[in-house]
Scaffold this motif. Structure first.
Motif, mmCIF file in Angstrom:
data_model
loop_
_atom_site.group_PDB
_atom_site.id
_atom_site.type_symbol
_atom_site.label_atom_id
_atom_site.label_comp_id
_atom_site.label_asym_id
_atom_site.label_seq_id
_atom_site.Cartn_x
_atom_site.Cartn_y
_atom_site.Cartn_z
ATOM 1 N N ALA A 38 0.814 -1.225 0.000
ATOM 2 C CA ALA A 38 0.000 0.000 0.000
ATOM 3 C C ALA A 38 0.842 1.267 0.000
ATOM 4 N N GLY A 39 2.109 1.149 0.372
ATOM 5 C CA GLY A 39 2.985 2.325 0.406
ATOM 6 C C GLY A 39 3.457 2.687 1.803
ATOM 7 N N LYS A 40 3.206 1.841 2.781
ATOM 8 C CA LYS A 40 3.607 2.133 4.172
ATOM 9 C C LYS A 40 5.133 2.204 4.307
ATOM 10 N N THR A 41 5.799 1.139 3.858
ATOM 11 C CA THR A 41 7.253 1.079 4.013
ATOM 12 C C THR A 41 7.930 2.188 3.213
ATOM 13 N N THR A 42 7.426 2.448 2.021
ATOM 14 C CA THR A 42 8.006 3.513 1.190
ATOM 15 C C THR A 42 7.906 4.850 1.926
ATOM 16 N N LEU A 71 21.074 16.186 10.784
ATOM 17 C CA LEU A 71 20.487 16.697 12.025
ATOM 18 C C LEU A 71 19.228 15.895 12.368
ATOM 19 N N LEU A 72 18.472 15.563 11.315
ATOM 20 C CA LEU A 72 17.227 14.830 11.532
ATOM 21 C C LEU A 72 17.456 13.379 11.940
ATOM 22 N N ARG A 73 18.623 12.846 11.575
ATOM 23 C CA ARG A 73 18.935 11.477 11.974
ATOM 24 C C ARG A 73 19.049 11.366 13.491
ATOM 25 N N GLU A 74 19.397 12.478 14.128
ATOM 26 C CA GLU A 74 19.463 12.488 15.593
ATOM 27 C C GLU A 74 18.069 12.373 16.185
ATOM 28 N N LYS A 75 17.098 12.889 15.444
ATOM 29 C CA LYS A 75 15.738 12.947 15.977
ATOM 30 C C LYS A 75 14.914 11.711 15.642
ATOM 31 N N ILE A 76 15.392 10.937 14.684
ATOM 32 C CA ILE A 76 14.599 9.778 14.229
ATOM 33 C C ILE A 76 15.242 8.456 14.644
ATOM 34 N N GLY A 77 14.423 7.567 15.144
ATOM 35 C CA GLY A 77 14.853 6.199 15.401
ATOM 36 C C GLY A 77 14.074 5.316 14.436
ATOM 37 N N TYR A 78 14.768 4.507 13.653
ATOM 38 C CA TYR A 78 14.091 3.734 12.616
ATOM 39 C C TYR A 78 14.296 2.238 12.839
ATOM 40 N N MET A 79 13.194 1.533 12.786
ATOM 41 C CA MET A 79 13.266 0.066 12.893
ATOM 42 C C MET A 79 12.604 -0.517 11.656
ATOM 43 N N PRO A 80 13.380 -1.126 10.774
ATOM 44 C CA PRO A 80 12.791 -1.653 9.530
ATOM 45 C C PRO A 80 11.925 -2.885 9.757
ATOM 46 N N ASP A 81 11.224 -3.291 8.717
ATOM 47 C CA ASP A 81 10.313 -4.432 8.847
ATOM 48 C C ASP A 81 11.056 -5.776 8.847
ATOM 49 N N LEU A 153 11.346 10.944 17.548
ATOM 50 C CA LEU A 153 10.369 10.255 16.692
ATOM 51 C C LEU A 153 10.843 8.830 16.387
ATOM 52 N N LEU A 154 9.968 7.892 16.641
ATOM 53 C CA LEU A 154 10.309 6.491 16.357
ATOM 54 C C LEU A 154 9.485 5.999 15.176
ATOM 55 N N ILE A 155 10.167 5.427 14.199
ATOM 56 C CA ILE A 155 9.461 4.887 13.038
ATOM 57 C C ILE A 155 9.608 3.372 13.092
ATOM 58 N N LEU A 156 8.522 2.691 13.354
ATOM 59 C CA LEU A 156 8.586 1.239 13.519
ATOM 60 C C LEU A 156 7.774 0.559 12.418
ATOM 61 N N ASP A 157 8.492 -0.089 11.525
ATOM 62 C CA ASP A 157 7.829 -0.720 10.383
ATOM 63 C C ASP A 157 7.503 -2.180 10.731
ATOM 64 N N GLU A 158 6.238 -2.467 10.887
ATOM 65 C CA GLU A 158 5.747 -3.814 11.200
ATOM 66 C C GLU A 158 6.528 -4.457 12.355
ATOM 67 N N PRO A 159 6.560 -3.826 13.523
ATOM 68 C CA PRO A 159 7.379 -4.388 14.608
ATOM 69 C C PRO A 159 6.849 -5.709 15.151
ATOM 70 N N GLY A 182 7.000 9.702 26.437
ATOM 71 C CA GLY A 182 6.723 10.892 25.623
ATOM 72 C C GLY A 182 7.222 10.820 24.202
ATOM 73 N N LYS A 183 7.576 9.624 23.750
ATOM 74 C CA LYS A 183 8.066 9.493 22.370
ATOM 75 C C LYS A 183 6.890 9.582 21.387
ATOM 76 N N THR A 184 7.169 10.157 20.245
ATOM 77 C CA THR A 184 6.177 10.141 19.164
ATOM 78 C C THR A 184 6.500 8.904 18.327
ATOM 79 N N ILE A 185 5.498 8.097 18.093
ATOM 80 C CA ILE A 185 5.763 6.823 17.416
ATOM 81 C C ILE A 185 4.865 6.657 16.186
ATOM 82 N N ILE A 186 5.484 6.272 15.086
ATOM 83 C CA ILE A 186 4.707 5.876 13.909
ATOM 84 C C ILE A 186 4.927 4.386 13.777
ATOM 85 N N ILE A 187 3.834 3.661 13.769
ATOM 86 C CA ILE A 187 3.962 2.203 13.749
ATOM 87 C C ILE A 187 3.090 1.652 12.627
ATOM 88 N N SER A 188 3.661 0.787 11.831
ATOM 89 C CA SER A 188 2.869 0.279 10.713
ATOM 90 C C SER A 188 2.471 -1.172 10.921
#
Lengths: 310, 285
Positions: A38-42, A71-81, A153-159, A182-188
């Motif tokens: 659907a475009g989530k991972t992209t 600079l933004l890499r400091e603010k983002i935590g990314y967990m791939p699928d 910001l945490l980006i969690l792809d299909e955790p 208090g983390k902002t989390i995007i979770i797919s």
């Protein structure tokens, strides 16, 4: 916290993300739901700075990801699928390596690593080799790894993908803890009910477009054409059915052995007036509740029941 | 100063692997085995002791073996550096960290070369045999080892580049060998075609300057040039044809051949390192 404007990503003629707009507030847990392809991972990869968008913008705290990726890499935590691990590396060494990739000073690392392993409940595995951990443990370790630089910001792809029910519960517990921090989390996920209980907001994406957005209840109300109400009378149903039949906003009355179900067309205020009406008519009831909609059905309805594996 | 985290991690993981010990043991075994066989021949062939000329040849043979091993082993050790991360599904995680793609490439290159350096150090005692009998200075060995490092870094940078380019490690290894083959043998083939053309023409004589310039990028010729300088041999000129006139310009070029060759190797290394970094930056787009 995160604003996406008119985001488009094309691979040749195929449009993976089609004019996506969304805004996520600080401290939210945003569930990104959609079928496979659907475009989530992209979208998540674009937010993480791993992919460049064809057009549109991604802004974190007002700053464009493209213009200031470091600079933004400091603010983002990314967990791939998916998660890869290195052979011959212990849990603490794995964490130490990633702490190194964020240039965290050596003397600060031990406390950070100990703290994160405690959050993900892997303290007793700190000296184990990463490749010897179970899938659920690896997932939690990967989550701890994405937190090593204390991102906003945490980006969690299909955790939760591929996890057994117990590991899913453990993962949910960790996410609750992160929310409290208090983390902002995007979770797919491609399974809507899996996200429903832990997310403050949900966005449903299908074929690169956002089909619905808001709280789970909001989406349910928006998309459920009829609200199903279940009433359990104390004695017989007759008086109750007579009253319900007189109301123009009530239809499809079904009389069961010990309760009555009907379709209700109206808002919460109208519903409370109906309850008041039943009580003033002196009809004894022992329960009056709205039947929860089937999330899976709604999801299939929004996404057209398609699972486009792309 | 913080050590590149990739070098730190790779040092830990590779030194824990039995494959690494096996590779070092095998390398040392080949070099020392060759040395033992050669020394046996040298001692039994002498009248009243050791033939020093034979020991010089031993030095050249060991050096050549080390050079050949560099060209064979470095691509094998390095070509999986980035494609391996991709295959292991750890590349995306690495790319979202604060490390620049340049430091990722440098880290990968340095850790692969580090392993090869370890192999070189492991075989130093074998080279020390030559010094035990005398005839060559430590400075000679130092120059030889520096050249090996330069060549291995160059071969490694090419391997890393192909590793960023191809998804599979096998493809990166093949393409690295092809390019190194062109540098080592392609230039030689071109030179021999040129000499054959000149010989077939009545009024055209082959120019040693042109031959040396064609092979200025060739690490093999660079190695032969070191042997020529250190042992007083004429490997390069006799290889291409001793009848070819050695003009004053050719003599000057021959004198500076090694320096120019090293500079070109460093330029090639820099180009491939930067290209790898740029390729890695756009890896997912």
């Amino acid at each position: 916290m995160l604003t996406i404007k008119n985001l488009v990503k094309k691979y040749g003629k195929f449009t993976a993300v089609d004019n996506l707009n969304l805004h996520i507030n600080k401290g939210s847990i945003y569930g990104f739901v959609g079928p496979n392809g659907a475009g989530k991972t992209t979208t998540m990869k674009i937010i993480a700075g791993l992919l460049s968008a064809t057009s549109g913008s991604v802004m974190i705290n007002g700053e464009e990801v493209v213009k200031n990726p470091r600079l933004l890499r400091e603010k983002i935590g990314y967990m791939p699928d998916f998660f890869g691990v290195y052979d011959n590396l212990k849990v603490t060494e794995y964490m130490d390596f990633y702490a190194g990739t964020y240039y965290i000073p050596y003397k600060e690392r031990k406390d950070i690593i100990d703290n994160l392993l405690e959050i993900v409940d892997l303290t007793d595995k700190k000296d184990s080799y990463v490749d010897s951990l179970s899938r659920g443990m690896k997932q939690r370790l990967c989550l701890a790894r994405s937190l090593v630089h204390d991102p906003e910001l945490l980006i969690l792809d299909e955790p939760a993908s591929g996890l057994d029910p117990r590991a899913r519960v453990e993962m949910k517990e960790v996410l609750k803890q992160l929310r409290e921090m208090g983390k902002t989390i995007i979770i797919s996920s491609h399974i809507l009910p899996e996200l429903a209980e832990m997310c403050t907001e949900i966005g449903i994406i299908d074929r690169g477009k956002l089909s619905a957005e808001g709280t789970v209840n909001h989406i349910m109300q928006q998309l459920t054409k009829k609200r199903i109400i279940n009433v359990k009378p104390f004695e017989n149903n007759e008086k109750l059915i007579k009253l319900l039949s007189e109301k123009p906003f009530i239809s499809e009355i079904i009389e069961n052995t010990d309760d009555v179900e009907f379709a209700f067309d109206g808002d919460d205020k109208k519903l409370s007036l109906l309850l008041k009406n039943i009580i003033t008519e002196d009809i004894p009831i022992i329960s009056f509740k709205e039947k929860e909609g089937n999330l899976e059905e709604i999801f299939m309805q929004i996404t057209g029941g398609n699972e486009n594996d792309a | 100063m913080m050590l590149n985290p990739i070098i730190r991690r790779e040092a830990k993981t590779s030194l824990r692997s039995w494959k690494m010990f096996l590779a070092i043991a095998l390398y040392t075994l080949i070099i020392s085995g060759a040395a033992i066989i050669f020394i046996k021949g040298v001692i039994s062939g002498g009248y009243m002791g050791v033939d020093l000329r034979g020991l010089s040849i031993l030095y050249a043979v060991l050096g050549f073996m080390q050079f050949a091993m560099t060209m064979i082993m470095v691509p094998a050790l390095t070509a999986g550096s980035i494609s391996g991360e991709r295959e292991r599904q750890t590349l995306d995680i690495l790319l979202v960290t604060k490390m620049t793609t340049f430091s990722i490439v440098i880290g990968k290159l340095a850790s692969s070369i580090g392993i090869f350096l370890l192999m070189m150090i492991a075989t130093l005692p074998v080279f020390a045999i030559v010094f035990f009998f005398g005839g060559l200075s430590l400075f000679n060995l130092l120059i030889m080892e520096i050249y090996m490092v330069v060549v291995s870094v160059m071969a490694g940078s090419i391997a890393v580049f192909f590793s960023t380019f191809f998804k599979k490690t096998v493809s990166s290894i093949i393409f690295t060998y092809i390019l190194l083959g062109i540098l080592c043998f392609g230039t030689l083939i071109f030179t021999f075609i040129y000499i054959a053309y000149c010989n077939s023409s009545v009024d055209v004589n082959p120019s040693m300057v042109a031959i040396l310039l064609t092979n200025i990028v060739n690490p093999g010729v660079g190695f032969a040039n070191i042997i020529d300088k250190q042992l007083g041999t004429n490997l390069v000129t006799s290889f291409f044809g001793y009848w070819i006139e050695f003009t004053p310009a050719a003599k000057i070029l021959n004198n500076y051949f090694l320096i120019i060759n090293i500079v070109i190797n460093i330029i090639i290394t820099s180009i491939f390192t930067v290209l790898s970094s740029l390729k890695l930056k756009s890896t997912n787009n």
